[in-house]
Design an enzyme around this catalytic site. Sequence first.
Site, PDB file in Angstrom:
ATOM      1  N   ARG A 174       0.784  -1.085   0.169  1.00  0.00           N
ATOM      2  CA  ARG A 174       0.153  -0.013   0.020  1.00  0.00           C
ATOM      3  C   ARG A 174       0.773   1.326   0.099  1.00  0.00           C
ATOM      4  O   ARG A 174       0.475   2.363   0.658  1.00  0.00           O
ATOM      5  CB  ARG A 174      -0.991  -0.006   1.256  1.00  0.00           C
ATOM      6  CG  ARG A 174      -1.978  -1.249   1.179  1.00  0.00           C
ATOM      7  CD  ARG A 174      -2.902  -0.949   0.094  1.00  0.00           C
ATOM      8  NE  ARG A 174      -4.117  -1.756   0.298  1.00  0.00           N
ATOM      9  CZ  ARG A 174      -4.026  -3.249  -0.004  1.00  0.00           C
ATOM     10  NH1 ARG A 174      -2.871  -3.824  -0.489  1.00  0.00           N
ATOM     11  NH2 ARG A 174      -5.096  -3.823   0.213  1.00  0.00           N
TER      12      ARG A 174
ATOM     13  N   SER B 100     -10.326  -0.691   3.636  1.00  0.00           N
ATOM     14  CA  SER B 100      -9.640  -0.893   4.792  1.00  0.00           C
ATOM     15  C   SER B 100      -9.165   0.756   5.355  1.00  0.00           C
ATOM     16  O   SER B 100      -8.398   1.331   4.582  1.00  0.00           O
ATOM     17  CB  SER B 100      -8.294  -1.533   4.560  1.00  0.00           C
ATOM     18  OG  SER B 100      -8.778  -2.900   4.080  1.00  0.00           O
TER      19      SER B 100
ATOM     20  N   GLU C  26      -4.377   3.999   6.483  1.00  0.00           N
ATOM     21  CA  GLU C  26      -3.941   3.487   5.146  1.00  0.00           C
ATOM     22  C   GLU C  26      -4.502   4.809   4.007  1.00  0.00           C
ATOM     23  O   GLU C  26      -3.600   5.036   3.272  1.00  0.00           O
ATOM     24  CB  GLU C  26      -4.617   2.111   4.705  1.00  0.00           C
ATOM     25  CG  GLU C  26      -4.179   1.418   3.563  1.00  0.00           C
ATOM     26  CD  GLU C  26      -4.689   2.012   2.557  1.00  0.00           C
ATOM     27  OE1 GLU C  26      -3.943   2.360   1.421  1.00  0.00           O
ATOM     28  OE2 GLU C  26      -5.827   2.173   2.217  1.00  0.00           O
TER      29      GLU C  26
HETATM   30  N1  EPU Z   1     -10.362 -10.845  10.361  1.00  0.00           N
HETATM   31  C1  EPU Z   1     -10.964 -10.937  11.456  1.00  0.00           C
HETATM   32  N2  EPU Z   1     -11.849  -9.742  11.740  1.00  0.00           N
HETATM   33  C2  EPU Z   1     -12.306  -8.942  11.091  1.00  0.00           C
HETATM   34  C3  EPU Z   1     -11.460  -8.771   9.745  1.00  0.00           C
HETATM   35  C4  EPU Z   1     -10.490  -9.807   9.550  1.00  0.00           C
HETATM   36  O1  EPU Z   1     -10.629 -11.451  12.465  1.00  0.00           O
HETATM   37  O2  EPU Z   1     -12.933  -8.003  11.220  1.00  0.00           O
HETATM   38  C5  EPU Z   1      -9.470 -11.725   9.999  1.00  0.00           C
HETATM   39  C6  EPU Z   1     -10.031 -12.774   9.210  1.00  0.00           C
HETATM   40  O3  EPU Z   1     -10.464 -13.688   9.603  1.00  0.00           O
HETATM   41  C7  EPU Z   1      -8.599 -13.318   8.312  1.00  0.00           C
HETATM   42  C8  EPU Z   1      -7.828 -12.098   8.516  1.00  0.00           C
HETATM   43  O4  EPU Z   1      -8.120 -11.147   9.531  1.00  0.00           O
HETATM   44  O5  EPU Z   1      -8.042 -14.214   9.136  1.00  0.00           O
HETATM   45  C9  EPU Z   1      -7.398 -11.099   7.066  1.00  0.00           C
HETATM   46  O6  EPU Z   1      -8.928 -10.865   6.685  1.00  0.00           O
HETATM   47  P1  EPU Z   1      -9.106 -10.529   5.064  1.00  0.00           P
HETATM   48  O7  EPU Z   1      -8.852 -11.561   4.230  1.00  0.00           O
HETATM   49  O8  EPU Z   1     -10.462  -9.775   5.102  1.00  0.00           O
HETATM   50  O9  EPU Z   1      -8.220  -9.407   4.784  1.00  0.00           O
HETATM   51  P2  EPU Z   1      -7.748  -8.149   5.319  1.00  0.00           P
HETATM   52  O10 EPU Z   1      -6.150  -8.467   5.820  1.00  0.00           O
HETATM   53  O11 EPU Z   1      -8.241  -7.500   6.716  1.00  0.00           O
HETATM   54  C10 EPU Z   1      -6.767  -7.129   3.365  1.00  0.00           C
HETATM   55  C11 EPU Z   1      -6.779  -5.725   2.424  1.00  0.00           C
HETATM   56  C12 EPU Z   1      -8.045  -5.568   1.728  1.00  0.00           C
HETATM   57  C13 EPU Z   1      -8.231  -6.766   0.933  1.00  0.00           C
HETATM   58  C14 EPU Z   1      -8.371  -8.165   1.643  1.00  0.00           C
HETATM   59  C15 EPU Z   1      -8.179  -9.328   0.922  1.00  0.00           C
HETATM   60  C16 EPU Z   1      -5.395  -4.185   3.699  1.00  0.00           C
HETATM   61  C17 EPU Z   1      -4.990  -2.883   4.647  1.00  0.00           C
HETATM   62  N3  EPU Z   1      -6.359  -4.465   3.533  1.00  0.00           N
HETATM   63  O12 EPU Z   1      -7.608  -6.947   4.179  1.00  0.00           O
HETATM   64  O13 EPU Z   1      -7.866  -4.582   0.992  1.00  0.00           O
HETATM   65  O14 EPU Z   1      -9.466  -6.662   0.087  1.00  0.00           O
HETATM   66  O15 EPU Z   1      -6.793  -8.022   2.523  1.00  0.00           O
HETATM   67  O16 EPU Z   1      -7.264  -9.480   0.030  1.00  0.00           O
HETATM   68  O17 EPU Z   1      -4.259  -4.969   3.353  1.00  0.00           O
HETATM   69  C18 EPU Z   1      -8.427  -1.977   0.990  1.00  0.00           C
HETATM   70  O18 EPU Z   1      -7.206  -1.964   1.023  1.00  0.00           O
HETATM   71  O19 EPU Z   1      -8.889  -1.058   0.830  1.00  0.00           O
HETATM   72  C19 EPU Z   1      -8.861  -3.371   1.119  1.00  0.00           C
HETATM   73  C20 EPU Z   1     -10.353  -3.635   1.247  1.00  0.00           C
END
Ligand code: EPU
Length: 343
Positions: free
Chosen positions: A170, A243, A339
């Site tokens: 990012r 995010s 972010e």
């Molecule tokens: N999780 C939780 N609770 C929550 C959210 C997530 O426990 O409320 C856990 C999930 O269960 C999972 C882990 O956290 O084990 C990762 O969650 P998720 O796959 O939803 O992805 P993220 O790391 O929260 C990132 C990106 C997103 C992108 C997703 C999918 C960043 C800052 N965000 O989110 O990007 O869509 O991965 O690849 O890296 C964005 O940048 O705006 C965005 C939405």
Amino acid sequence: MTAAPSISEQHDVDLTALNTFGLPARAKRLLRLKSADDARAFAAARHDGGEPCLVLGGGSNLVLRGEPLACVLKVEIAGRHKLGEDGEAIIVEAAAGESWHDFVRWTLAEGWPGLENLSLIPGSVGAAPIQNIGAYGLEMAERFDSLDAIDLASGETRRFDAAACRFGYRESAFKQQPGRWLVVAVRFRLPRRWQPLSAYGDIARELAARDIAAPTPLQVSDAVIAIRRRKLPDPAELGSAGSFFKNPVVDARQCAALLAVHPGLPHYPQPDGREKLAAGWLIEQCGWKGRRIGPAGCHTGQALVLVNHGGASGADVLRLAAHIQDDVASRFGVALEIEPVVT
Ligand code: EPU
């Protein structure tokens, strides 16, 4: 400062509808740029001593504090085409004002896969490299060829290759210099030898639920769209900037110490030996998921996303963010970094 005659200019413009968070702020001047020549003409005609401008694409990665902005450049440059090909890749170019998601679906319809994991990300093509958008196991940088940007201080046009963009998680050189560069066009290399990137947990589960063992690019795109619709708010219905925090990266020792106390903490090893932690999990553990302070809230489907329940200001959102950062820091000793661009 005088704009070129072809540039449409408005004064004292409300920006609420121009950012997906729906946060209010006024622009003293808003200029709509329809071509790279418009952008060059604007830079050449500036007599404002280089006062920084806000370069606005889809407004989907932006938090407006509410201060009046002197100058906003709305990038509306359109166009997309295949530029060429070599033994390994098809090279496509899109103008900065194109919708990112429409561009991704167009490449798929043309039979040029490679961007499908980045389906349904809100915003414009020109904004994609600024924060090196990423999702479901793919970052834009992995498909990037080069871009053209105009130096708003000098009017010079420069071509940036991937190294010059200094992409990170990012991150990019452009995010570090707000208001300096205006991206006009981006080129992508879409690999001829395509393989689905479907290992990411959510995608693997979605494809399995659809009984798809060997997905086509369109099926991967459709799976990503379904996951995003389920977890992330539709900006047309509930304001957000996706995010709100980056997933924090910590050293292996700190990660091991946290895991000893919190064995469920999702963590992902990085090439440099450090570990990326799931900020959404940390926030949810602190009890913030679904909670709100006034009109600003933490999304029920994804704790990493802050939302505007209606009428929130930038100050409301930043107040909520500060509470979340404090709680995560005191409970886990981890600092969460915002972010989106805050201005
Ligand atoms: N999780 C939780 N609770 C929550 C959210 C997530 O426990 O409320 C856990 C999930 O269960 C999972 C882990 O956290 O084990 C990762 O969650 P998720 O796959 O939803 O992805 P993220 O790391 O929260 C990132 C990106 C997103 C992108 C997703 C999918 C960043 C800052 N965000 O989110 O990007 O869509 O991965 O690849 O890296 C964005 O940048 O705006 C965005 C939405």
